[in-house]
Design a protein around this motif. Structure first.
Motif, short mmCIF file in Angstrom:
data_model
loop_
_atom_site.label_atom_id
_atom_site.label_comp_id
_atom_site.label_asym_id
_atom_site.label_seq_id
_atom_site.Cartn_x
_atom_site.Cartn_y
_atom_site.Cartn_z
N TRP A 149 19.10 -5.19 -16.59
CA TRP A 149 18.54 -5.09 -15.24
C TRP A 149 17.01 -5.15 -15.26
O TRP A 149 16.38 -5.67 -14.34
N GLN A 150 16.43 -4.67 -16.37
CA GLN A 150 14.97 -4.73 -16.46
C GLN A 150 14.51 -6.17 -16.70
O GLN A 150 13.49 -6.60 -16.17
N ILE A 151 15.30 -6.89 -17.49
CA ILE A 151 14.99 -8.30 -17.71
C ILE A 151 15.06 -9.04 -16.37
O ILE A 151 14.17 -9.84 -16.02
N ASP A 152 16.10 -8.75 -15.59
CA ASP A 152 16.27 -9.39 -14.27
C ASP A 152 15.09 -9.07 -13.35
O ASP A 152 14.56 -9.95 -12.67
N GLU A 153 14.70 -7.81 -13.34
CA GLU A 153 13.57 -7.40 -12.50
C GLU A 153 12.30 -8.13 -12.90
O GLU A 153 11.55 -8.61 -12.06
N PHE A 154 12.08 -8.20 -14.20
CA PHE A 154 10.90 -8.88 -14.72
C PHE A 154 10.84 -10.32 -14.20
O PHE A 154 9.83 -10.82 -13.72
N PRO A 205 14.49 -16.99 -20.72
CA PRO A 205 15.00 -15.70 -20.24
C PRO A 205 16.42 -15.40 -20.72
O PRO A 205 16.74 -14.27 -21.06
N GLU A 206 17.26 -16.46 -20.78
CA GLU A 206 18.65 -16.19 -21.17
C GLU A 206 18.76 -15.79 -22.65
O GLU A 206 19.76 -15.21 -23.07
N ASP A 207 17.74 -16.09 -23.43
CA ASP A 207 17.79 -15.71 -24.85
C ASP A 207 17.20 -14.32 -25.12
O ASP A 207 17.36 -13.78 -26.21
#
Ligand SMILES: Nc1ncnc2c1ncn2[C@@H]1O[C@H](COP(=O)(O)OP(=O)(O)OP(=O)(O)O)[C@@H](O)[C@H]1O
Ligand SMILES: [Mg+2]
Ligand SMILES: [Zn+2]
Length: 479
Positions: free
Chosen positions: A349-354, A390-392
């Motif tokens: 979720w933090q990656i998504d927010e970023f 991002p997906e990696d």
């Protein structure tokens, strides 16, 4: 001959220690160099001495504020005036002074974070650099010693026409050495590896129940003299130990990264100059710091990996005399360390927010201000989002988590093995080939023998008084 002359003249030493001369010659030959020498055996000299034989500034990249302060003080003690550290410890005036005179320093210390600032980089490129030193180079390993992605970007910050690089470490495995060479973009790196063993350190593991840990640590400190360090995992714990010790009239203080910088500077100075006997600290204190006569290192928790453990115990016995390194372990300790190690790894979720922030033109560092992630998490995330698709990134984070777990279990395995020293050496691909008396608690160890000159006097005085009293009461005393 000439090198020995400078050694005597500038540092007052008669001879080089193992490895120093070879490393220094390699640098003076203009070679990129990596040196692995054990803790406390004089890696600093490997750049200090060449600093006097070359024109220009030696730039030293150093991971901890406590370490930079220590190194600056050591050089000043040797009479060097042209030395400074650029870091957040400096007051505004001090900073201004360093900026104004930056090209005049012989030794300039910088944190890798400083180096990522464009202004600092530009300034560095204007300097006449004679040597670039990366101290505690194991921090570079891509598996993030302590999540310092800035360490991975040091090479990008270097001027194109750079002088040789010297990387120093006491705790780099062969795999880490390869990482160091890659990330620093070393050319034809000369490697010098010497045994990491410290024969005068005696390793002890004490298994305890949760309720008795603190008590046992206090007993040990009351029984044997310092100077010593109690390492704890949390800032709160460090403060608690210091409070307890102070209540027993032991000269001590706590040290952690949550304190005012001025206070940290003061306490380190007090400890190094012998006005404090014990320091209760998190790992913000220690790596690289040199105090000759530390007799005891006590851990109340399991560090995250072998390198951290070696660094922390490596503060002890730098005068060559025996020192005791005790780690108190309760059953839940290793899961607790694992939890702490995982805490700063970014979650999905933090990656998504970023991603959402960057795509909508918002500054992602707002996520820290808004309390959505810790600063460390942000640093890790910002680095990998910048370097991977991002997906990696999630896969990278999962890899990091696995490595962290692996590293911790390696340490736990060593601490519970049949000889702690042997385990530590094997981790660095070395054999143990001498038998050492009181080697470790697995081989068998007697604290009183190791610290025989450091048993607290008030105790022995107590027992003398007691013996005297008993003798007075005995009938034979009357004649
Ligand atoms: N050739 C020498 N002869 C005698 N003493 C020396 C010599 N070289 C270095 N020393 C001493 O060794 C001390 C410890 O050295 P230093 O702090 O450089 O260790 P280090 O290898 O960097 O340890 P760490 O891995 O903990 O950073 C120095 O303060 C100095 O007093
Ligand atoms: Mg050092
Ligand atoms: Zn042993």
């Amino acid at each position: 001959m000439e090198l020995e002359h400078v050694l005597k003249e500038k540092f007052g030493y008669d001879s080089f220690r193992e490895g120093q001369k070879e490393v220094i010659e390699s640098i003076l030959n203009g070679q990129d160099t990596f040196a692995l020498l054990p803790t406390g055996k004089g890696k600093s000299l490997c750049y200090q001495l060449p600093g006097y034989m070359m024109n220009g500034t030696v730039l030293i990249i150093s991971p901890l504020l406590s370490l930079m302060q220590d190194q600056v003080e050591q050089l000043k003690k040797l009479g060097e005036k042209r030395v400074a550290a650029l870091n957040s410890f400096l007051s505004k005036e001090e900073k201004r002074f360093v900026w104004q005179h930056i090209s005049e320093f012989r030794f300039l210390f910088l944190s890798p974070e400083m180096l990522s600032s464009t202004i600092v980089r530009e300034k560095i490129h204007e300097l006449n650099l004679s040597l670039i030193v990366v101290d505690e180079a194991h921090c570079i390993s891509q598996w993030g010693f302590d999540f310092r992605p800035e360490y991975l970007q040091i090479a990008d910050a270097m001027p194109e026409n750079r002088p040789p690089i010297l990387a120093l470490s006491a705790t780099a495995t062969k795999a880490m050495t390869e990482d160091i060479s890659t990330y620093l973009k070393m050319n034809d790196m000369q490697t010098f590896r010497y045994s990491v063993d410290r024969a005068n350190l005696h390793y002890e593991v004490v298994e305890v129940e949760s309720f008795e840990k603190q008590q046992k640590i206090m007993e040990q400190i009351e029984q044997f003299e310092g100077p010593g360090i109690v390492y704890t995992q949390s800032r709160k714990k460090a403060e608690k130990y210091a409070e307890q010790l102070a209540s027993k009239n032991i000269r001590c203080a706590f040290y952690h990264a949550g304190m005012e910088q001025e206070d940290r500077r003061f306490i380190q100075h007090q400890f190094l100059s012998g006005q404090l006997d014990w320091i209760c600290a998190t790992n913000a204190f220690g790596m690289g710091v040199h105090k000759e006569n530390i007799r005891q290192i006590i851990h109340d928790y399991i560090p995250q990996n072998v390198a951290s453990y070696m660094q922390e115990v490596g503060r002890a016995g730098r005068d060559g005399q025996a020192a005791l390194c005790t780690i108190y372990v309760e059953a839940t300790d290793w899961t607790r360390t694992l939890e702490v190690a995982m805490l700063d790894l970014p979650q999905q979720w933090q990656i998504d927010e970023f991603l959402r922030y960057t795509q909508s033109g918002m500054r992602p560092d707002l996520l820290v201000t808004e309390g959505k992630m810790s600063e460390t998490t942000y640093r890790v995330l910002a680095y990998w989002m910048n370097h991977l698709l991002p997906e990696d990134v999630l896969m990278k984070v999962q890899q990091l988590a696995m490595t962290k777990k692996q590293q911790l279990s390696e340490l736990v395995h060593i601490l519970s093995g049949s000889c702690i020293r042997e385990g530590l050496l094997r981790y660095f691909d070395e054999e143990k080939n001498v038998d050492i008396a009181n080697c470790c608690s697995s081989c068998g160890l007697n604290r009183h023998e190791i610290l025989k000159k450091h048993i607290k006097r008030n105790r022995s005085k107590e027992s003398v008084e007691w013996r005297e009293r008993i003798q007075r009461l005995l009938p034979m005393h009357s004649n």
